[in-house]
Scaffold this active site. Structure first.
Site, PDB file in Angstrom:
ATOM      1  N   CYS A   1       0.700  -1.428   0.064  1.00 41.17           N
ATOM      2  CA  CYS A   1      -0.199  -0.153  -0.460  1.00 41.17           C
ATOM      3  C   CYS A   1       0.637   1.101  -0.210  1.00 41.17           C
ATOM      4  O   CYS A   1       1.820   1.670   0.612  1.00 41.17           O
ATOM      5  CB  CYS A   1      -1.039   0.378   1.248  1.00 41.17           C
ATOM      6  SG  CYS A   1      -1.803  -1.634   1.394  1.00 41.17           S
TER       7      CYS A   1
ATOM      8  N   GLU B   1      19.385 -15.388  -7.550  1.00 40.48           N
ATOM      9  CA  GLU B   1      19.214 -14.188  -7.503  1.00 40.48           C
ATOM     10  C   GLU B   1      18.353 -14.454  -9.515  1.00 40.48           C
ATOM     11  O   GLU B   1      17.261 -13.868  -9.592  1.00 40.48           O
ATOM     12  CB  GLU B   1      20.054 -12.773  -7.738  1.00 40.48           C
ATOM     13  CG  GLU B   1      19.293 -11.228  -8.424  1.00 40.48           C
ATOM     14  CD  GLU B   1      18.481 -11.167  -7.264  1.00 40.48           C
ATOM     15  OE1 GLU B   1      18.059 -11.661  -6.502  1.00 40.48           O
ATOM     16  OE2 GLU B   1      17.432 -10.171  -7.803  1.00 40.48           O
TER      17      GLU B   1
ATOM     18  N   LYS C   1       6.896  -3.806  -3.244  1.00 42.94           N
ATOM     19  CA  LYS C   1       8.179  -3.269  -3.782  1.00 42.94           C
ATOM     20  C   LYS C   1       8.210  -3.942  -2.038  1.00 42.94           C
ATOM     21  O   LYS C   1       9.681  -4.266  -1.678  1.00 42.94           O
ATOM     22  CB  LYS C   1       8.610  -2.117  -3.668  1.00 42.94           C
ATOM     23  CG  LYS C   1      10.300  -2.262  -3.974  1.00 42.94           C
ATOM     24  CD  LYS C   1      10.516  -1.393  -4.906  1.00 42.94           C
ATOM     25  CE  LYS C   1      11.952  -1.164  -5.142  1.00 42.94           C
ATOM     26  NZ  LYS C   1      12.288  -2.206  -5.537  1.00 42.94           N
TER      27      LYS C   1
ATOM     28  N   LYS D   1      14.355 -13.127 -10.334  1.00 39.01           N
ATOM     29  CA  LYS D   1      13.652 -12.543 -11.424  1.00 39.01           C
ATOM     30  C   LYS D   1      12.634 -13.345 -11.893  1.00 39.01           C
ATOM     31  O   LYS D   1      12.350 -12.285 -12.473  1.00 39.01           O
ATOM     32  CB  LYS D   1      15.093 -11.817 -11.638  1.00 39.01           C
ATOM     33  CG  LYS D   1      15.546 -10.966 -10.598  1.00 39.01           C
ATOM     34  CD  LYS D   1      15.576  -9.877 -11.671  1.00 39.01           C
ATOM     35  CE  LYS D   1      14.676  -9.975  -9.870  1.00 39.01           C
ATOM     36  NZ  LYS D   1      15.444  -9.211  -7.787  1.00 39.01           N
TER      37      LYS D   1
ATOM     38  N   GLU E   1       9.519 -13.936 -10.772  1.00 36.31           N
ATOM     39  CA  GLU E   1       8.734 -12.537 -10.355  1.00 36.31           C
ATOM     40  C   GLU E   1       8.290 -12.366 -11.643  1.00 36.31           C
ATOM     41  O   GLU E   1       7.208 -11.784 -11.600  1.00 36.31           O
ATOM     42  CB  GLU E   1       9.830 -11.948  -9.704  1.00 36.31           C
ATOM     43  CG  GLU E   1       9.635 -11.986  -7.994  1.00 36.31           C
ATOM     44  CD  GLU E   1      10.990 -10.925  -7.894  1.00 36.31           C
ATOM     45  OE1 GLU E   1      10.363 -10.375  -7.189  1.00 36.31           O
ATOM     46  OE2 GLU E   1      11.988 -10.406  -8.331  1.00 36.31           O
TER      47      GLU E   1
ATOM     48  N   TRP F   1      -2.866  -2.607  -1.881  1.00 29.88           N
ATOM     49  CA  TRP F   1      -2.369  -4.372  -1.654  1.00 29.88           C
ATOM     50  C   TRP F   1      -3.050  -4.601  -0.431  1.00 29.88           C
ATOM     51  O   TRP F   1      -2.416  -4.842   0.085  1.00 29.88           O
ATOM     52  CB  TRP F   1      -0.729  -4.320  -1.637  1.00 29.88           C
ATOM     53  CG  TRP F   1      -0.082  -5.763  -1.814  1.00 29.88           C
ATOM     54  CD1 TRP F   1       0.440  -6.297  -2.837  1.00 29.88           C
ATOM     55  CD2 TRP F   1       0.257  -7.052  -1.202  1.00 29.88           C
ATOM     56  NE1 TRP F   1       0.600  -7.611  -2.774  1.00 29.88           N
ATOM     57  CE2 TRP F   1       0.951  -7.949  -1.319  1.00 29.88           C
ATOM     58  CE3 TRP F   1       0.219  -7.202   0.669  1.00 29.88           C
ATOM     59  CZ2 TRP F   1       0.998  -9.089  -1.047  1.00 29.88           C
ATOM     60  CZ3 TRP F   1       0.649  -8.156   1.499  1.00 29.88           C
ATOM     61  CH2 TRP F   1       1.063  -9.285  -0.069  1.00 29.88           C
TER      62      TRP F   1
ATOM     63  N   ASN G   1      -1.661   2.167   5.539  1.00 30.59           N
ATOM     64  CA  ASN G   1      -0.761   1.347   5.404  1.00 30.59           C
ATOM     65  C   ASN G   1      -0.271   0.542   6.438  1.00 30.59           C
ATOM     66  O   ASN G   1       0.191   0.834   7.018  1.00 30.59           O
ATOM     67  CB  ASN G   1       0.118   2.082   4.182  1.00 30.59           C
ATOM     68  CG  ASN G   1       1.342   1.185   4.398  1.00 30.59           C
ATOM     69  OD1 ASN G   1       2.710   1.104   4.189  1.00 30.59           O
ATOM     70  ND2 ASN G   1       1.591  -0.454   3.630  1.00 30.59           N
ATOM     71  N   GLY G   2      -0.388  -0.570   6.577  1.00 31.32           N
ATOM     72  CA  GLY G   2      -0.353  -1.075   7.734  1.00 31.32           C
ATOM     73  C   GLY G   2      -1.398  -2.732   7.946  1.00 31.32           C
ATOM     74  O   GLY G   2      -2.293  -2.667   7.309  1.00 31.32           O
TER      75      GLY G   2
ATOM     76  N   ARG H   1       3.933  -0.091  -5.155  1.00 34.49           N
ATOM     77  CA  ARG H   1       3.952  -0.602  -3.336  1.00 34.49           C
ATOM     78  C   ARG H   1       2.007  -1.373  -2.868  1.00 34.49           C
ATOM     79  O   ARG H   1       2.479  -1.784  -2.289  1.00 34.49           O
ATOM     80  CB  ARG H   1       3.253   0.685  -2.377  1.00 34.49           C
ATOM     81  CG  ARG H   1       4.922   1.505  -1.954  1.00 34.49           C
ATOM     82  CD  ARG H   1       4.695   1.722  -1.775  1.00 34.49           C
ATOM     83  NE  ARG H   1       4.591   2.133   0.034  1.00 34.49           N
ATOM     84  CZ  ARG H   1       5.698   2.121   0.844  1.00 34.49           C
ATOM     85  NH1 ARG H   1       6.878   2.204   0.634  1.00 34.49           N
ATOM     86  NH2 ARG H   1       5.339   1.476   2.006  1.00 34.49           N
TER      87      ARG H   1
ATOM     88  N   HIS I   1      21.573 -34.744  -7.208  1.00 34.93           N
ATOM     89  CA  HIS I   1      20.525 -35.042  -6.218  1.00 34.93           C
ATOM     90  C   HIS I   1      19.155 -35.509  -5.943  1.00 34.93           C
ATOM     91  O   HIS I   1      18.751 -34.914  -5.111  1.00 34.93           O
ATOM     92  CB  HIS I   1      21.718 -34.543  -4.496  1.00 34.93           C
ATOM     93  CG  HIS I   1      23.246 -35.031  -4.732  1.00 34.93           C
ATOM     94  ND1 HIS I   1      23.646 -36.147  -4.358  1.00 34.93           N
ATOM     95  CD2 HIS I   1      24.235 -34.044  -5.033  1.00 34.93           C
ATOM     96  CE1 HIS I   1      25.304 -35.824  -4.102  1.00 34.93           C
ATOM     97  NE2 HIS I   1      24.894 -34.351  -4.787  1.00 34.93           N
TER      98      HIS I   1
HETATM   99  C1  F6R Z   1      12.842  -8.800  -5.525  1.00 32.63           C
HETATM  100  C2  F6R Z   1      12.114  -8.314  -4.408  1.00 32.63           C
HETATM  101  C3  F6R Z   1      12.085  -9.307  -3.105  1.00 32.63           C
HETATM  102  C4  F6R Z   1      12.414  -7.787  -1.923  1.00 32.63           C
HETATM  103  C5  F6R Z   1      12.467  -8.552  -0.558  1.00 32.63           C
HETATM  104  C6  F6R Z   1      13.243  -8.054   0.769  1.00 32.63           C
HETATM  105  O1  F6R Z   1      13.531  -9.359  -6.815  1.00 32.63           O
HETATM  106  O2  F6R Z   1      12.389  -7.021  -4.998  1.00 32.63           O
HETATM  107  O3  F6R Z   1      12.018 -10.088  -3.475  1.00 32.63           O
HETATM  108  O4  F6R Z   1      14.163  -8.072  -2.434  1.00 32.63           O
HETATM  109  O5  F6R Z   1      11.123  -7.919  -0.152  1.00 32.63           O
HETATM  110  O6  F6R Z   1      12.779  -6.642   0.328  1.00 32.63           O
HETATM  111  P1  F6R Z   1      13.807  -5.290   1.015  1.00 32.63           P
HETATM  112  O7  F6R Z   1      15.165  -5.007   0.659  1.00 32.63           O
HETATM  113  O8  F6R Z   1      13.399  -3.381   0.601  1.00 32.63           O
HETATM  114  O9  F6R Z   1      14.723  -5.216   2.654  1.00 32.63           O
END
Ligand code: F6R
Length: 607
Positions: free
Chosen positions: A2, A482, A602, A486, A489, A75, A101-102, A28, A505
């Site tokens: 949010c 990583e 995010k 990506k 996601e 969200w 938000n929360g 967000r 394995h």
């Molecule tokens: C992946 C992504 C999420 C964040 C995770 C941690 O692309 O964006 O997996 O990495 O939510 O977020 P931060 O780094 O803000 O604690």
């Protein structure tokens, strides 16, 4: 999780500013959106489910007009994403509008109490209790300010709240606990938002609010106090001018923020390197690590993968083992850390609730905490003893890109300094590390230039696949993890990363003709990797080699995505960009918007 915004202007209509701000906060959350303005002495609300662009038109946001207003992009946590659950929420009289938000943990008890007192609820959200609670307090208190304060004191959980009241048409009340909220001080208008980019076009003068702070803004005034103690905050003393420019939060000619942010990595790495080269906090953090009994690192998602790189760097450079753990699993460590231990908490946003909880647990046990974040004065750095900052600038794409590599660089420097302080490496060796690290930006630049064209073509082929493995060894494993994150996601293709040796394995059972297996060619392990490539080939996999042209591997591969040569510790800077680009171009080939992957937000401020 949010995004909220509030604008109080001296004159004119704030609706376009709120819509603009919501678009910048959409990363967000983007399942519904809403807006409320005060015009005359009436609060008008428009809201609905769907992406902002759509809701603005469908619900006629632009028909509203007023010089004080609030907005929200959601969200969903409590209640499905639909028109009714979209914020703002109002009280029974329609004169109080709230965006939040929360999560209000005690909302069920509060709701029961308010319903018993005759309040009528229309949504399934936890947020709506706030509007009715203020309404209830207003009946008792007489003054809105006190009613608002009393209501806030009864809330348990996390909140960033902005509230409009028809009786005070030029004010926006706010309160903050465990969810981010920033005040922006402009000319003729003041702002409130979950994140700075929401108002960056209008001002760079900000106050990052702290937990327990509440108050109000008008176009001319900002008042902040601690809602629990009543203590006033010295507002001028808290104002900071941030260095981010409005163009940093705009697409700059790229079709998506994510592509822009991938291409921005050389700049972000250069700024991070120079910013940290003479950073006192980094030196203090290194000293703490060098003297630590045990070292832990925690984070979520991409930041966790950076944490695994830290583990690798500490072992290689300082000879220290680091216990890396996923932040949401912090309860494993109840009763474990001691006073001599150090926790490194990595979070680009600095607001991730799981990471914050881990920080609090370690602090309760007397451990020292170092934070690495991209957002100045956000919750995690503020609660940690030492805060180090990357200089990536605002990251708007929901999937992390430039923040990962800037974290990797900061962690290489941190591990290098810790190794030097503990006498594990010589002054000359440290100088070599610094010199290598200073080239990370150029390596990332070359990696993007040499791989992007090939990746575009490979992405067309890959977009037709449903699964993939990304395999490597040593330092390549966190990079593979990583890359797989990506791909999952943003392109919604199921990708798993494994240490290449582990693939036999179990994971190899899935291989059938045409199954894509990407191998990240890290130099120290080419011989073993070749063996793993052969195993996959023998079972019909389509092997994609990612890295410098190593003939012994390329002769066995079906596809080659080139990357430049790199010194061993710097391979993250050359092997990550091709994978980021692969995820990006695959998502685009499939017609998805890489900036707004489904179901994701995010900043994850819930547990
Ligand atoms: C992946 C992504 C999420 C964040 C995770 C941690 O692309 O964006 O997996 O990495 O939510 O977020 P931060 O780094 O803000 O604690």
């Amino acid at each position: 999780m949010c995004g909220i915004i509030g604008v109080a202007a001296q004159k004119g209509n704030v609706v376009p500013l709120i819509i603009g701000g919501l678009k910048r906060l959409e990363y967000r959350g983007y399942d519904s959106a809403g807006i409320a303005v005060v015009s005359g002495s009436t609060v008008s609300v428009r809201k609905g489910a769907g992406k902002i662009e759509h809701v603005v038109v469908a619900k006629g946001f632009e028909e509203l007009n007023g010089s004080t207003g609030i907005g929200h992009t959601r969200w969903a946590t409590h209640g499905a994403p639909n028109d009714i659950n979209a914020h703002p929420h109002t009280d029974c009289t329609g004169s109080i509008a709230v965006v939040h938000n929360g999560i209000i943990k005690n909302y069920a008890e509060l709701k029961e109490e308010l319903v018993a007192r005759g309040h009528r609820f229309s949504s399934e959200t936890d947020t709506e209790v706030i509007a009715h609670l203020i309404e209830e307090e207003l009946r008792r208190q007489g003054s809105f300010r006190h009613a608002f304060q009393e209501a806030v004191k009864r809330l348990e959980g996390s909140f960033a709240i902005a509230v409009l009241y028809s009786g005070e048409p030029d004010r926006i009340y706010f309160a903050k606990k465990d969810s981010p909220l920033v005040v922006g001080l402009g000319r003729g208008a003041n702002f409130l938002a979950s994140d700075i980019p929401a108002f960056l076009e209008h001002t760079r003068r900000v106050i990052v609010l702290r937990d327990g702070e509440a108050g109000w803004i008008t176009s001319q005034e900002v008042h902040i106090e601690n809602v629990y103690t009543g203590e006033s905050v010295d507002v001028p003393g808290r104002v900071r001018t941030i260095s981010w420019s409005p163009s940093m939060a705009a697409k700059g000619g790229y079709p998506h923020f994510m592509l822009k942010e991938i291409h921005e990595q050389p700049r972000a790495l250069r700024d991070t390197f120079y910013g940290l080269s003479s950073d006192e906090s980094l030196a203090k953090a290194a000293e703490l690590l060098a003297g630590a009994e045990r070292i832990y690192v925690t984070a979520a998602g991409t930041s966790f993968h950076a944490g695994l790189l830290f583990d690798y760097y500490m072992l290689r450079l300082a000879g220290r083992t680091v216990r890396a753990f996923i932040a949401s699993e912090y309860e494993w460590f109840k009763g474990v850390p001691g006073r001599g231990d150090v926790l490194l908490a990595i979070s680009q946003s600095g607001e991730t609730m799981d990471t914050l909880k881990a920080v609090r647990l370690f602090k309760e046990h007397g451990a020292r905490v170092i934070a690495l974040s991209n957002v100045y004065e956000s919750a995690i750095p503020r609660e940690s003893g030492i805060a180090i900052y990357t200089r990536a600038g605002p990251e708007i794409g929901v999937a992390a890109s430039k923040t990962f590599l800037t974290q990797a660089l900061a962690l290489l420097l941190l591990a290098g300094h810790a190794a030097r302080i503990s006498g594990r490496i010589t002054r000359d060796e440290m100088a070599e590390i610094m010199s290598a690290a200073s080239k990370a930006n150029r390596l990332a630049q070359r990696a993007i230039s040499v791989s992007e064209g090939v990746v575009r073509t490979v992405a067309k082929w890959f977009s037709k696949k449903g699964n993939a493995y990304i395999l490597s060894r040593g330092i390549g494993v966190p990079i593979a993890m990583e890359g797989a994150l990506k791909v999952k996601e943003i392109s919604y293709i199921h990708a798993e990363a494994y240490p290449a040796g582990e693939s036999k394995h179990g994971p190899i059972a899935l291989i059938e003709p045409g199954f894509p297996v990407f191998f990240l060619l890290v130099d120290q392990h080419l011989k073993e990797l070749k063996g793993n490539v052969m195993e996959m080939k023998a079972r019909g996999a389509t092997v994609v080699a990612v890295g410098p042209p190593r003939s012994e591997i390329l002769s066995e591969s079906d596809i080659h995505i080139p990357a430049p040569e790199a010194p061993p510790l710097l391979e993250p800077f050359t092997l990550t960009p091709p994978l980021q680009l692969l995820a990006y171009y695959t998502a685009v080939s499939l017609g998805y918007n890489p900036d707004k992957p489904r179901n994701l937000a995010k900043t994850v401020t819930v547990e």
